[in-house]
Scaffold this active site. Sequence first.
Site, PDB file in Angstrom:
ATOM      1  N   ASP A  95      41.261  30.141  39.882  1.00 32.02           N
ATOM      2  CA  ASP A  95      42.255  30.725  38.982  1.00 32.02           C
ATOM      3  C   ASP A  95      43.291  31.512  39.771  1.00 32.02           C
ATOM      4  OD1 ASP A  95      40.734  29.714  36.915  1.00 32.02           O
ATOM      5  OD2 ASP A  95      39.653  31.598  36.589  1.00 32.02           O
TER       6      ASP A  95
HETATM    7  N1  URA Z   1      35.189  30.369  37.818  1.00 32.20           N
HETATM    8  C1  URA Z   1      36.216  31.040  37.241  1.00 32.20           C
HETATM    9  O1  URA Z   1      36.102  31.556  36.137  1.00 32.20           O
HETATM   10  N2  URA Z   1      37.355  31.115  37.938  1.00 32.20           N
HETATM   11  C2  URA Z   1      37.534  30.596  39.153  1.00 32.20           C
HETATM   12  O2  URA Z   1      38.615  30.726  39.731  1.00 32.20           O
HETATM   13  C3  URA Z   1      36.451  29.907  39.736  1.00 32.20           C
HETATM   14  C4  URA Z   1      35.286  29.816  39.042  1.00 32.20           C
END
Ligand code: URA
Length: 236
Positions: free
Chosen positions: A103
């Site tokens: 993310d």
């Molecule tokens: N899980 C998440 O919620 N975000 C990420 O960036 C990676 C795994």
Amino acid sequence: MIRLDKYLADMGIGTRQEVKKYIRQGRVLVNEEIAKKPELKIKEEKDQVSFDGANVVYATYEYYMMNKPQGVISATEDKRDQTVVDLIVDKKRGDLFPVGRLDKDTEGLLLITNDGALAHRLLSPKKHVDKCYYARIEGKVTVEDVRAFANGVNIGTVDEPERTMAARLEIVESDAISTIRLTIQEGKFHQVKRMFQAVDKKVIYLKRERMGSLVLDENLKPGEYRILTDEELKNL
Ligand code: URA
């Protein structure tokens, strides 16, 4: 052997159309002579190619380990935001991509390559490759959460359930703000955040530390990257 226009496009000099124009403009030399034809066959290991006076060395595959910083997106290009591929300033290939997504507000280990077969091996849910995350959580993380994650939780809805596979939750510190490590073997959208949501808690900081055998190099600050070592590549 590879066509000159493909050689230049693969190395990110421009699109096939653009590099044909550069060749017409006399900006491309092959073995110190101006190249005239885009279809000229180049021996990657032997011929010397330059563009605007700078050598263009051919690389088939490139592999970078990055400590992804927050605020940058895991994509190859974006109209608004900077991408992880933009951060690799000295790349040779024009077709690099991140292996899996973190993310925008997640930090940590990201492999960036143009090796599609390797990416497939690492991302395929059937291969059960570990992804290990370090996180800070709002709320007290408990042994019930450890048990729930080991059994799998529903990160979907009541009507459309989406169960996670068994995951290993390790409590580093349990307090109003807890610190944990979580190892999962899948990569569902926002998976870690949604797993904690499923037990009524909120992820406030998330960092990936490991993917399979590949461990984030502690010397890399957020935004920094380096080429994978031969050993790291061999073990993947
Ligand atoms: N899980 C998440 O919620 N975000 C990420 O960036 C990676 C795994």
